[in-house]
Design a protein around this motif. Structure first.
Motif, short mmCIF file in Angstrom:
data_model
loop_
_atom_site.label_atom_id
_atom_site.label_comp_id
_atom_site.label_asym_id
_atom_site.label_seq_id
_atom_site.Cartn_x
_atom_site.Cartn_y
_atom_site.Cartn_z
N PRO A 186 42.88 -19.06 23.37
CA PRO A 186 43.81 -18.06 23.90
C PRO A 186 43.60 -17.88 25.40
N SER A 187 44.61 -17.38 26.08
CA SER A 187 44.48 -17.15 27.51
C SER A 187 43.51 -16.01 27.77
N VAL A 188 42.89 -16.03 28.91
CA VAL A 188 41.93 -14.98 29.27
C VAL A 188 42.62 -13.63 29.30
N GLU A 189 43.87 -13.60 29.77
CA GLU A 189 44.60 -12.33 29.86
C GLU A 189 44.86 -11.73 28.48
N GLY A 190 44.92 -12.56 27.46
CA GLY A 190 45.19 -12.06 26.11
C GLY A 190 43.95 -11.68 25.33
N CYS A 191 42.80 -11.78 25.96
CA CYS A 191 41.53 -11.50 25.28
C CYS A 191 40.96 -10.14 25.72
N THR A 192 40.15 -9.58 24.85
CA THR A 192 39.46 -8.34 25.16
C THR A 192 38.07 -8.68 25.68
N PRO A 193 37.68 -8.13 26.83
CA PRO A 193 36.33 -8.40 27.34
C PRO A 193 35.27 -7.97 26.33
N TRP A 194 34.18 -8.74 26.27
CA TRP A 194 33.14 -8.46 25.30
C TRP A 194 32.52 -7.10 25.52
N GLU A 195 32.49 -6.61 26.75
CA GLU A 195 31.91 -5.30 27.02
C GLU A 195 32.70 -4.20 26.30
N GLU A 196 34.03 -4.33 26.30
CA GLU A 196 34.86 -3.35 25.59
C GLU A 196 34.63 -3.42 24.08
N LEU A 197 34.51 -4.63 23.57
CA LEU A 197 34.25 -4.80 22.14
C LEU A 197 32.90 -4.20 21.76
N ARG A 198 31.89 -4.43 22.61
CA ARG A 198 30.56 -3.88 22.37
C ARG A 198 30.59 -2.36 22.35
N GLU A 199 31.24 -1.77 23.36
CA GLU A 199 31.31 -0.31 23.43
C GLU A 199 32.04 0.29 22.24
N ALA A 200 33.12 -0.36 21.83
CA ALA A 200 33.87 0.13 20.66
C ALA A 200 32.99 0.07 19.41
N GLN A 201 32.23 -1.01 19.25
CA GLN A 201 31.35 -1.12 18.08
C GLN A 201 30.25 -0.07 18.14
#
Length: 74
Positions: free
Chosen positions: A47-62
């Protein structure tokens, strides 16, 4: 070598059997999901970088989800 028969497998209690079966099902489900992602990447590319969620946001959400599940310690 001995002439004694080999020992047969020991039977597990029903709780252990149920736990192992549940673990096997979870593992199978996770493997199927992982395989589907790999097949999608193989068919469509990354997928394009623009369509991805940064890992930092995923980590914080978890971390937020885990904190909500755990009662606060005084």
């Amino acid at each position: 070598m001995t002439d004694q028969p080999t020992r047969a497998g020991q039977q597990l209690d029903p709780t252990a059997v149920a736990g192992l079966q549940a673990r096997a099902e979870r593992t199978r489900s996770e493997a199927d999901r992982y395989a589907a992602v790999l097949e999608d990447i193989a068919a469509n590319g990354l997928p394009s970088v623009e369509g991805c969620t940064p890992w930092e946001e995923l980590r914080e959400a978890q971390l937020d989800r885990l904190a909500a599940q755990r009662p606060a310690v005084a």
